[in-house]
Write a protein that holds these residues in place. Structure first.
Motif, PDB file in Angstrom:
ATOM      1  N   THR A 114       9.903  56.750   7.375  1.00  0.00           N
ATOM      2  CA  THR A 114      10.113  58.160   7.030  1.00  0.00           C
ATOM      3  C   THR A 114      10.801  58.953   8.135  1.00  0.00           C
ATOM      4  OG1 THR A 114       7.899  58.709   7.880  1.00  0.00           O
ATOM      5  CG2 THR A 114       8.083  58.157   5.536  1.00  0.00           C
ATOM      6  N   MET A 115      11.306  58.256   9.152  1.00  0.00           N
ATOM      7  CA  MET A 115      11.977  58.964  10.248  1.00  0.00           C
ATOM      8  C   MET A 115      13.256  59.620   9.730  1.00  0.00           C
ATOM      9  SD  MET A 115      11.492  56.253  13.378  1.00  0.00           S
ATOM     10  CE  MET A 115      12.278  57.381  14.525  1.00  0.00           C
ATOM     11  N   PRO A 116      13.562  60.831  10.178  1.00  0.00           N
ATOM     12  CA  PRO A 116      14.753  61.536   9.681  1.00  0.00           C
ATOM     13  C   PRO A 116      16.066  60.922  10.154  1.00  0.00           C
ATOM     14  CG  PRO A 116      13.698  62.805  11.414  1.00  0.00           C
ATOM     15  CD  PRO A 116      12.775  61.672  11.112  1.00  0.00           C
ATOM     16  N   GLU A 117      16.034  60.123  11.223  1.00  0.00           N
ATOM     17  CA  GLU A 117      17.245  59.468  11.699  1.00  0.00           C
ATOM     18  C   GLU A 117      16.869  58.249  12.544  1.00  0.00           C
ATOM     19  OE1 GLU A 117      19.528  62.075  14.172  1.00  0.00           O
ATOM     20  OE2 GLU A 117      18.151  61.916  15.867  1.00  0.00           O
ATOM     21  N   TRP A 118      17.844  57.373  12.698  1.00  0.00           N
ATOM     22  CA  TRP A 118      17.651  56.179  13.519  1.00  0.00           C
ATOM     23  C   TRP A 118      18.960  55.911  14.253  1.00  0.00           C
ATOM     24  CZ3 TRP A 118      13.378  52.942  14.175  1.00  0.00           C
ATOM     25  CH2 TRP A 118      13.620  51.771  14.898  1.00  0.00           C
ATOM     26  N   LYS A 119      18.894  56.008  15.582  1.00  0.00           N
ATOM     27  CA  LYS A 119      20.083  55.803  16.398  1.00  0.00           C
ATOM     28  C   LYS A 119      20.214  54.343  16.813  1.00  0.00           C
ATOM     29  CE  LYS A 119      20.269  60.504  18.253  1.00  0.00           C
ATOM     30  NZ  LYS A 119      20.301  61.330  19.480  1.00  0.00           N
ATOM     31  N   GLY A 120      21.447  53.973  17.110  1.00  0.00           N
ATOM     32  CA  GLY A 120      21.711  52.583  17.461  1.00  0.00           C
ATOM     33  C   GLY A 120      20.948  52.109  18.690  1.00  0.00           C
ATOM     34  N   ASP A 121      20.774  52.996  19.686  1.00  0.00           N
ATOM     35  CA  ASP A 121      20.076  52.595  20.904  1.00  0.00           C
ATOM     36  C   ASP A 121      18.611  52.247  20.641  1.00  0.00           C
ATOM     37  OD1 ASP A 121      22.393  52.966  22.293  1.00  0.00           O
ATOM     38  OD2 ASP A 121      21.885  54.990  22.989  1.00  0.00           O
ATOM     39  N   MET A 122      18.058  52.755  19.553  1.00  0.00           N
ATOM     40  CA  MET A 122      16.667  52.452  19.238  1.00  0.00           C
ATOM     41  C   MET A 122      16.492  50.983  18.851  1.00  0.00           C
ATOM     42  SD  MET A 122      15.911  55.954  17.081  1.00  0.00           S
ATOM     43  CE  MET A 122      14.180  55.641  16.792  1.00  0.00           C
ATOM     44  N   VAL A 123      17.592  50.363  18.428  1.00  0.00           N
ATOM     45  CA  VAL A 123      17.535  48.936  18.099  1.00  0.00           C
ATOM     46  C   VAL A 123      17.167  48.125  19.325  1.00  0.00           C
ATOM     47  CG1 VAL A 123      18.908  46.954  17.339  1.00  0.00           C
ATOM     48  CG2 VAL A 123      19.160  49.157  16.193  1.00  0.00           C
ATOM     49  N   LEU A 124      17.706  48.502  20.495  1.00  0.00           N
ATOM     50  CA  LEU A 124      17.431  47.769  21.736  1.00  0.00           C
ATOM     51  C   LEU A 124      15.945  47.799  22.063  1.00  0.00           C
ATOM     52  CD1 LEU A 124      20.434  48.916  23.964  1.00  0.00           C
ATOM     53  CD2 LEU A 124      20.102  46.691  22.898  1.00  0.00           C
ATOM     54  N   GLU A 125      15.343  48.992  21.949  1.00  0.00           N
ATOM     55  CA  GLU A 125      13.922  49.100  22.252  1.00  0.00           C
ATOM     56  C   GLU A 125      13.086  48.314  21.255  1.00  0.00           C
ATOM     57  OE1 GLU A 125      12.759  50.435  24.973  1.00  0.00           O
ATOM     58  OE2 GLU A 125      14.817  50.920  25.551  1.00  0.00           O
ATOM     59  N   TYR A 126      13.510  48.331  20.007  1.00  0.00           N
ATOM     60  CA  TYR A 126      12.740  47.668  18.966  1.00  0.00           C
ATOM     61  C   TYR A 126      12.791  46.148  19.097  1.00  0.00           C
ATOM     62  CZ  TYR A 126      10.618  47.166  14.336  1.00  0.00           C
ATOM     63  OH  TYR A 126       9.766  46.857  13.312  1.00  0.00           O
ATOM     64  N   PHE A 127      13.943  45.622  19.469  1.00  0.00           N
ATOM     65  CA  PHE A 127      14.131  44.172  19.496  1.00  0.00           C
ATOM     66  C   PHE A 127      14.155  43.581  20.905  1.00  0.00           C
ATOM     67  CE2 PHE A 127      15.828  45.288  15.319  1.00  0.00           C
ATOM     68  CZ  PHE A 127      15.249  44.310  14.528  1.00  0.00           C
ATOM     69  N   ARG A 128      13.920  44.384  21.945  1.00  0.00           N
ATOM     70  CA  ARG A 128      13.987  43.869  23.313  1.00  0.00           C
ATOM     71  C   ARG A 128      13.013  42.714  23.535  1.00  0.00           C
ATOM     72  NH1 ARG A 128      15.962  46.024  27.840  1.00  0.00           N
ATOM     73  NH2 ARG A 128      16.148  48.062  26.839  1.00  0.00           N
ATOM     74  N   GLY A 129      11.791  42.883  23.038  1.00  0.00           N
ATOM     75  CA  GLY A 129      10.780  41.853  23.256  1.00  0.00           C
ATOM     76  C   GLY A 129      11.162  40.519  22.642  1.00  0.00           C
ATOM     77  N   VAL A 130      11.621  40.545  21.394  1.00  0.00           N
ATOM     78  CA  VAL A 130      11.967  39.287  20.729  1.00  0.00           C
ATOM     79  C   VAL A 130      13.205  38.666  21.368  1.00  0.00           C
ATOM     80  CG1 VAL A 130      13.409  40.339  18.942  1.00  0.00           C
ATOM     81  CG2 VAL A 130      12.253  38.200  18.472  1.00  0.00           C
ATOM     82  N   ILE A 131      14.144  39.489  21.838  1.00  0.00           N
ATOM     83  CA  ILE A 131      15.337  38.954  22.502  1.00  0.00           C
ATOM     84  C   ILE A 131      14.959  38.210  23.774  1.00  0.00           C
ATOM     85  CG2 ILE A 131      17.441  39.594  23.749  1.00  0.00           C
ATOM     86  CD1 ILE A 131      17.849  41.817  21.709  1.00  0.00           C
ATOM     87  N   LEU A 132      14.158  38.863  24.635  1.00  0.00           N
ATOM     88  CA  LEU A 132      13.795  38.240  25.903  1.00  0.00           C
ATOM     89  C   LEU A 132      12.936  36.995  25.684  1.00  0.00           C
ATOM     90  CD1 LEU A 132      13.039  41.363  28.133  1.00  0.00           C
ATOM     91  CD2 LEU A 132      15.158  40.059  27.882  1.00  0.00           C
ATOM     92  N   THR A 133      12.066  37.035  24.681  1.00  0.00           N
ATOM     93  CA  THR A 133      11.232  35.858  24.398  1.00  0.00           C
ATOM     94  C   THR A 133      12.094  34.679  23.975  1.00  0.00           C
ATOM     95  OG1 THR A 133       9.369  37.247  23.731  1.00  0.00           O
ATOM     96  CG2 THR A 133       9.362  34.958  22.982  1.00  0.00           C
ATOM     97  N   ARG A 134      13.038  34.922  23.097  1.00  0.00           N
ATOM     98  CA  ARG A 134      13.904  33.826  22.632  1.00  0.00           C
ATOM     99  C   ARG A 134      14.788  33.313  23.757  1.00  0.00           C
ATOM    100  NH1 ARG A 134      10.578  33.890  19.646  1.00  0.00           N
ATOM    101  NH2 ARG A 134      10.568  34.227  17.379  1.00  0.00           N
ATOM    102  N   VAL A 135      15.303  34.206  24.587  1.00  0.00           N
ATOM    103  CA  VAL A 135      16.143  33.767  25.711  1.00  0.00           C
ATOM    104  C   VAL A 135      15.344  32.882  26.657  1.00  0.00           C
ATOM    105  CG1 VAL A 135      17.358  34.548  27.783  1.00  0.00           C
ATOM    106  CG2 VAL A 135      17.743  35.705  25.609  1.00  0.00           C
ATOM    107  N   LYS A 136      14.126  33.319  26.996  1.00  0.00           N
ATOM    108  CA  LYS A 136      13.302  32.526  27.903  1.00  0.00           C
ATOM    109  C   LYS A 136      12.995  31.156  27.312  1.00  0.00           C
ATOM    110  CE  LYS A 136       8.768  32.415  30.125  1.00  0.00           C
ATOM    111  NZ  LYS A 136       7.475  33.124  30.320  1.00  0.00           N
ATOM    112  N   ASP A 137      12.607  31.128  26.043  1.00  0.00           N
ATOM    113  CA  ASP A 137      12.267  29.854  25.400  1.00  0.00           C
ATOM    114  C   ASP A 137      13.465  28.908  25.361  1.00  0.00           C
ATOM    115  OD1 ASP A 137       9.745  30.807  25.020  1.00  0.00           O
ATOM    116  OD2 ASP A 137      10.001  31.308  22.907  1.00  0.00           O
TER     117      ASP A 137
END
Length: 378
Positions: A139-162
């Protein structure tokens, strides 16, 4: 007169999702959707009709799903309540990511933990607008592209490490050498992440690891270990241990009077049972080179246990470790003798037979009734 006659969004391209700020929609109004955009009607929390690029005049004909819930009249300009979300589907390739703190990765070749920093970028586009809004935006009124980084940072770093850890283990590579294989590792990470992003309606266009960094001190340690490993491989394990043993004993030769110097050096080398023979040989050679005294020099001692030549004043044998303070000495020249000697090997004098005190171990003349050191009765 229509309450609303034109609906359009021409905002910043940085926004992936923008919610139309009014909820009263009128039949007959024009909905304008630009290229690379989609507009989705929501009613009662449900994502219903989706409109692609073009100009759409809202009517009961192009709002079939919404009409079932609102019971839209045929014709007229009766307003109804609904929510409109615009979704930006343009491709963006400059999402940058990186590790805020180094990731500890075990080097499989040398068995050490190495702090690794990884940096890169990737591209994304919204492939399924309905899924993206319902799974992430809500229900957020907007979603900016930079918010994608915060949302997916954890999964990105986990996959890179693995992927990095698995890559070096499967190929038995050192962490210090994987910078030459960044392209291959990037492709492996991209394959793993593609499904993760697809779950939320996003398409991963490209994923790059631009750099893998290792602290200078840690890299230096790995290089030193690698140099030793190459030296062992070139010389062979046994020859390398012998060479290191000679290096240690050369240092020990600078202080030959220190008790247990060579024995301590052997322990420091970690010589196992399989090196007992070669190390014994090295010890013997080093002992001879360190302690041998030129002929005619009466200041040398002889170990009563192993017969090694020793420096004058030694309290312990540097070859076998025997205690020299309790051995017998020649009464004439004062050189160390074995207890079984009848004549001094240095001056030739006859040696008076002696015995050892059963209490303190001191040497006492044969026939003595009391120990001259502790006074015990013999």
């Amino acid at each position: 007169m229509a309450l609303i006659d034109r609906i359009k969004y021409d905002g910043s391209p940085e926004r992936l999702v923008w919610k139309y700020d009014k909820e009263n929609i009128t039949l007959g109004a024009q909905l304008i959707v630009n290229e690379s955009q989609e507009a989705i009607f929501f009613k009662g929390g449900q994502a219903l009709d989706v409109f692609g690029p073009g100009t759409h005049t809202l009517s009961t004909k192009n709002l079939p799903l919404l009409g079932r819930l609102v019971n839209l009249p045929f014709g007229g300009e009766t307003p109804f309540t609904a929510e409109i979300y615009y979704v930006n589907q343009v491709s963006r390739l400059d999402y940058k990511w990186g590790t805020r703190t180094p990731i500890p990765v075990e080097d499989p070749k040398y068995g050490v933990l190495v702090p690794v920093g990884c940096f890169g970028q990737f591209g994304l586009r919204v492939a399924d607008s309905r899924l993206f809004i319902t799974q992430i935006v809500g229900t957020m009124p907007e979603w900016k592209g930079d918010m994608v980084l915060e949302y997916f940072r954890g999964v990105i770093l986990t996959r890179v490490k693995d992927i990095v850890a698995k890559y070096v283990v499967d190929r038995n590579l050192s962490i210090a050498t994987i910078t030459a294989r960044i392209d291959e590792i990037s492709q492996l990470v991209e394959e793993r992440l593609r499904d993760e992003f697809a779950k939320y309606g996003l398409e991963l266009l490209k994923f790059f690891i631009t750099s893998i960094t290792i602290p200078t001190d840690e890299l230096k340690k790995i290089q030193e270990i690698d140099l030793k490993a190459r030296e062992i491989e070139r010389l062979g394990d046994q020859r390398y241990q012998m060479m290191r043993g000679f290096d240690v004993m050369t240092e020990a030769a600078k202080n030959p009077g220190a008790p247990g110097t060579l024995m301590g050096a052997g322990i420091g080398l970690g010589v196992g049972a399989r090196m007992a023979g070669p190390f014994a040989y090295m010890t013997d050679q080093a002992t001879q080179s360190v302690t041998q005294t030129p002929p005619g020099n009466s200041s040398a001692l002889i170990c009563p246990k192993c017969q090694a030549n020793l420096p004058a004043g030694s309290q312990f044998c540097i070859k076998c470790g025997a205690n020299l303070t309790t051995t017998s000495v020649c009464p004439s020249c004062r050189q160390a003798l074995t207890t079984r000697s009848n004549f001094c090997p240095h001056c030739g004098k006859k040696i008076v037979s002696t015995a050892s005190c059963p209490s303190c171990g001191a040497q006492v003349p044969e026939g003595a009734k009391f120990c001259p050191e502790c006074g015990k009765t013999l």
